[in-house]
Design an enzyme around this catalytic site. Structure first.
Site, PDB file in Angstrom:
ATOM      1  N   LYS A 191      10.056  65.039 -56.755  1.00 25.38           N
ATOM      2  CA  LYS A 191      10.538  64.100 -57.786  1.00 25.38           C
ATOM      3  C   LYS A 191      10.742  62.704 -57.217  1.00 25.38           C
ATOM      4  CE  LYS A 191      15.000  63.798 -56.399  1.00 25.38           C
ATOM      5  NZ  LYS A 191      15.910  62.655 -56.312  1.00 25.38           N
ATOM      6  N   THR A 248      15.914  60.769 -61.931  1.00 19.41           N
ATOM      7  CA  THR A 248      15.417  59.903 -60.865  1.00 19.41           C
ATOM      8  C   THR A 248      14.354  58.932 -61.366  1.00 19.41           C
ATOM      9  OG1 THR A 248      15.805  61.760 -59.379  1.00 19.41           O
ATOM     10  CG2 THR A 248      14.607  59.918 -58.484  1.00 19.41           C
TER      11      THR A 248
END
Length: 331
Positions: A191, A248
């Site tokens: 991620k 994120t």
């Protein structure tokens, strides 16, 4: 007397020390710099990373790793991924015989392509069931502020996972246990790379459709790699996968997204590093993740283009064009 130690006084390590203290633990923070440890002890603050956070009185700090680790039944590792092996080699001799080692790190080691739990097992000489991974949408400033969040505690030993779960359960942080260590670690590592891509797109002036595309296709390539390595594909639909990825890729608090935005505006890697002043794990991990995917024959086109931008000097617009010109295929 047993206590928890957090090895690393960055943003997430400091916030995690507060979580442990709020859950009823005595906590020692190891800081690499003696002046940071002294400041924490004198003012209850870590002004370099979380200046608005006042740490509870049950948290103290030291720059001596042996002192910090001595007697600790819970050892939390919160250093940059690429420094873990070297640091842990120095610390391993101080570990208590059955202490639980908790990894907060979200990266893949350069050269070896090992996950952080694998590095811990290899370097500390401990059994895999002593290592617990904490991951998920863990933006440190929000957790330090006591904002509502959830996280994942992953371990092959459910008793140990439950121990850590109880050690970090607070009114604002709800931990869930999981036995899929591989999937949880990959979700956290990849991620960061996808968040770099989302930041690059934002820096180029691209909007929500682009971001949503990168998030969903980024999740697809994460899951492909995870399945190839033996992870449960359902893990990527949860907090350690989609949850962490969304946070994120969308939050201005995300170091990787922020770093990517500088690159998308045409800055060099060095200029982006100077501007952000914090570690963006995805910059180095994209190399290791690319190597890991190639070794297992897994297509990861977003990761490939992020690596080209970060390490081969590719123009972000050319990288985006390369993604869009790939051969059409079913979703």
């Amino acid at each position: 007397m047993t206590h928890a130690v957090v090895l690393g006084a960055g943003s997430w390590g400091t916030a995690f020390a507060k979580v442990l203290a709020d859950a009823g633990r005595e906590v020692v923070i190891w800081a690499r710099r003696p002046d940071v440890a002294e400041l924490i002890n004198k003012t209850r603050t870590n002004s370099d990373y979380l200046p608005d956070l006042r740490l509870p009185p049950t948290v103290r700090a030291t720059a001596d790793p042996a002192e910090a680790i001595s007697g600790a039944d819970l050892v939390v590792l919160a250093v940059p991924s690429q420094t873990l092996r070297g640091n842990l080699a120095d610390w391993a001799g101080h570990l208590e015989p059955d202490s639980t080692l908790v990894s907060l790190m979200k990266g893949i080691e350069l050269g070896t392509t090992k996950r952080m739990s694998e590095v811990i097992v290899e370097t500390a000489g401990v059994a895999a069931d002593r290592v617990v991974v904490v991951t998920g949408p863990n933006l440190a400033p929000e957790i330090a502020d006591g904002q509502i969040a959830a996280t994942v505690v992953a371990c092959t030993d459910m008793d140990r996972a439950t121990l850590v779960q109880s050690s970090i359960s607070t009114s604002y942080l709800r931990p869930y246990t999981n036995d899929d260590v591989i999937g949880c670690e990959l979700g956290g590592a990849v991620k960061n790379v996808i968040a770099l891509a989302a930041g690059i797109a934002a820096g180029m002036g691209l909007g929500d459709n682009t971001r949503a595309t990168l998030i969903t296709r980024g999740l697809a390539e994460t899951a492909r790699l995870g399945v190839a390595l033996g992870a449960d594909p359902l893990t990527f639909a949860g907090l350690a996968g989609m949850g962490d990825l969304v946070a994120t890729c969308t939050s201005p608090l995300s170091r990787n997204r922020t770093f990517g935005a500088h690159l998308g505006r045409g800055e060099t890697l060095e200029q982006a590093q100077r501007a952000t002043r914090q570690t963006a794990e995805g910059v180095k991990s994209c190399l290791a993740i690319r190597d890991l995917s190639r070794a297992h024959g897994v297509e990861m086109p977003i990761t490939e283009q992020v690596e080209r931008i970060c390490h081969e000097g590719a123009d972000p617009r050319a990288a985006m064009a390369a993604l869009m010109s790939r051969k059409p295929r079913p979703e």
